[in-house]
Design a protein around this motif. Structure first.
Motif, PDB file in Angstrom:
ATOM      1  N   UNK A  92       0.852  -1.182   0.000  1.00  0.00           N
ATOM      2  CA  UNK A  92       0.000   0.000   0.000  1.00  0.00           C
ATOM      3  C   UNK A  92       0.890   1.235   0.000  1.00  0.00           C
ATOM      4  N   UNK A  93       0.562   2.173  -0.876  1.00  0.00           N
ATOM      5  CA  UNK A  93       1.243   3.467  -0.931  1.00  0.00           C
ATOM      6  C   UNK A  93       0.162   4.513  -1.224  1.00  0.00           C
ATOM      7  N   UNK A  94      -0.602   4.901  -0.196  1.00  0.00           N
ATOM      8  CA  UNK A  94      -1.733   5.810  -0.417  1.00  0.00           C
ATOM      9  C   UNK A  94      -1.362   7.112  -1.129  1.00  0.00           C
ATOM     10  N   UNK A  95      -0.129   7.549  -0.983  1.00  0.00           N
ATOM     11  CA  UNK A  95       0.313   8.773  -1.665  1.00  0.00           C
ATOM     12  C   UNK A  95       0.321   8.605  -3.194  1.00  0.00           C
ATOM     13  N   UNK A  96       0.557   7.363  -3.665  1.00  0.00           N
ATOM     14  CA  UNK A  96       0.685   7.123  -5.113  1.00  0.00           C
ATOM     15  C   UNK A  96      -0.507   6.420  -5.751  1.00  0.00           C
ATOM     16  N   UNK A  97      -1.198   5.563  -4.980  1.00  0.00           N
ATOM     17  CA  UNK A  97      -2.346   4.848  -5.534  1.00  0.00           C
ATOM     18  C   UNK A  97      -3.257   4.371  -4.407  1.00  0.00           C
ATOM     19  N   UNK A  98      -4.563   4.249  -4.689  1.00  0.00           N
ATOM     20  CA  UNK A  98      -5.501   3.799  -3.662  1.00  0.00           C
ATOM     21  C   UNK A  98      -5.491   2.275  -3.522  1.00  0.00           C
ATOM     22  N   UNK A  99      -5.893   1.803  -2.368  1.00  0.00           N
ATOM     23  CA  UNK A  99      -6.108   0.373  -2.169  1.00  0.00           C
ATOM     24  C   UNK A  99      -4.838  -0.423  -1.927  1.00  0.00           C
ATOM     25  N   UNK A 100      -5.032  -1.730  -1.974  1.00  0.00           N
ATOM     26  CA  UNK A 100      -3.965  -2.686  -1.690  1.00  0.00           C
ATOM     27  C   UNK A 100      -3.604  -3.411  -2.980  1.00  0.00           C
ATOM     28  N   UNK A 101      -2.309  -3.512  -3.262  1.00  0.00           N
ATOM     29  CA  UNK A 101      -1.840  -4.288  -4.402  1.00  0.00           C
ATOM     30  C   UNK A 101      -1.095  -5.509  -3.883  1.00  0.00           C
ATOM     31  N   UNK A 102      -0.812  -6.433  -4.772  1.00  0.00           N
ATOM     32  CA  UNK A 102      -0.070  -7.638  -4.415  1.00  0.00           C
ATOM     33  C   UNK A 102       1.144  -7.734  -5.326  1.00  0.00           C
ATOM     34  N   UNK A 103       2.310  -7.973  -4.713  1.00  0.00           N
ATOM     35  CA  UNK A 103       3.562  -8.116  -5.459  1.00  0.00           C
ATOM     36  C   UNK A 103       4.089  -9.525  -5.240  1.00  0.00           C
ATOM     37  N   UNK A 104       4.409 -10.209  -6.337  1.00  0.00           N
ATOM     38  CA  UNK A 104       5.015 -11.545  -6.279  1.00  0.00           C
ATOM     39  C   UNK A 104       6.367 -11.479  -6.956  1.00  0.00           C
ATOM     40  N   UNK A 105       7.366 -12.022  -6.293  1.00  0.00           N
ATOM     41  CA  UNK A 105       8.731 -12.081  -6.805  1.00  0.00           C
ATOM     42  C   UNK A 105       9.098 -13.544  -6.995  1.00  0.00           C
ATOM     43  N   UNK A 106       9.522 -13.901  -8.198  1.00  0.00           N
ATOM     44  CA  UNK A 106      10.009 -15.247  -8.503  1.00  0.00           C
ATOM     45  C   UNK A 106      11.469 -15.109  -8.920  1.00  0.00           C
ATOM     46  N   UNK A 107      12.358 -15.863  -8.279  1.00  0.00           N
ATOM     47  CA  UNK A 107      13.786 -15.800  -8.590  1.00  0.00           C
ATOM     48  C   UNK A 107      14.241 -17.189  -9.010  1.00  0.00           C
ATOM     49  N   UNK A 108      14.750 -17.298 -10.237  1.00  0.00           N
ATOM     50  CA  UNK A 108      15.189 -18.577 -10.776  1.00  0.00           C
ATOM     51  C   UNK A 108      16.686 -18.539 -11.038  1.00  0.00           C
ATOM     52  N   UNK A 109      17.449 -19.370 -10.312  1.00  0.00           N
ATOM     53  CA  UNK A 109      18.901 -19.401 -10.525  1.00  0.00           C
ATOM     54  C   UNK A 109      19.237 -19.902 -11.929  1.00  0.00           C
ATOM     55  N   UNK A 110      20.335 -19.401 -12.481  1.00  0.00           N
ATOM     56  CA  UNK A 110      20.886 -19.956 -13.717  1.00  0.00           C
ATOM     57  C   UNK A 110      22.409 -19.941 -13.596  1.00  0.00           C
ATOM     58  N   UNK A 117      11.510 -12.312 -11.774  1.00  0.00           N
ATOM     59  CA  UNK A 117      10.276 -11.843 -12.382  1.00  0.00           C
ATOM     60  C   UNK A 117       9.406 -11.261 -11.289  1.00  0.00           C
ATOM     61  N   UNK A 118       9.041  -9.999 -11.451  1.00  0.00           N
ATOM     62  CA  UNK A 118       8.172  -9.286 -10.523  1.00  0.00           C
ATOM     63  C   UNK A 118       6.819  -9.148 -11.185  1.00  0.00           C
ATOM     64  N   UNK A 119       5.776  -9.510 -10.464  1.00  0.00           N
ATOM     65  CA  UNK A 119       4.410  -9.345 -10.940  1.00  0.00           C
ATOM     66  C   UNK A 119       3.645  -8.570  -9.880  1.00  0.00           C
TER      67      UNK A 119
END
Length: 148
Positions: A92-110, A117-119
């Motif tokens: 949540x960042x009320x200064x920039x956008x309303x409501x709650x968002x969801x962030x998913x981070x996937x890290x795949x070693x190579x 990958x951030x979604x």
């Protein structure tokens, strides 16, 4: 609680980036307050003045930014912490956008480091995509410097 159809229909923000360091180092950069202060929500015109992290599922975080607009809090709750591959949190960042968002981070070693990958769902791409792209670039620069 009613669902805002406008928020449901938003296309997720999806950004991928290769890092030339280990998945463990990239994963740690998302949960280490001293490292977070150097890259997350940081820009050339602001400063991160406080980072509080409860590093467990259900734990809360707060990243306080000092900008010319005043203090801006970026806060949420960890939904998944499966190191060094997955991290999920509400944001949540009320200064920039309303409501709650969801962030998913996937890290795949190579063989040459890892791919991240951030979604992010629940916010228009035009609000956050550029910021995440810049932050991930800054994270790559920071981690590359520390590995030399």
């Amino acid at each position: 609680m009613p669902v805002d159809n406008c928020m449901v229909m938003l296309k997720p923000v999806k950004i991928s980036r290769h890092f030339s360091v280990s998945a463990e180092r990239v994963f740690d950069a998302w949960l280490n307050p001293a490292v977070i202060k150097l890259w997350m929500f940081k820009s050339a015109v602001n400063e991160i003045v406080n980072v509080k992290i409860q590093r467990w599922v259900g734990g809360r975080f707060s990243i306080l930014e000092q900008s010319e607009d005043g203090e801006i809090d970026h806060f949420g709750e960890y939904k998944e912490i499966t190191g060094p591959r997955r991290l999920g949190f509400s944001l949540e960042v009320p200064h920039h956008f309303p409501g709650v968002t969801v962030v998913d981070i996937q890290i795949d070693p190579d063989i040459n480091g890892c791919n991240l990958t951030l979604t992010q769902t629940g916010v228009p791409a035009k609000i956050t995509e550029g910021s995440w792209t810049e932050m991930l670039h800054n994270l790559e620069l920071l981690l590359s410097k520390k590995s030399q």
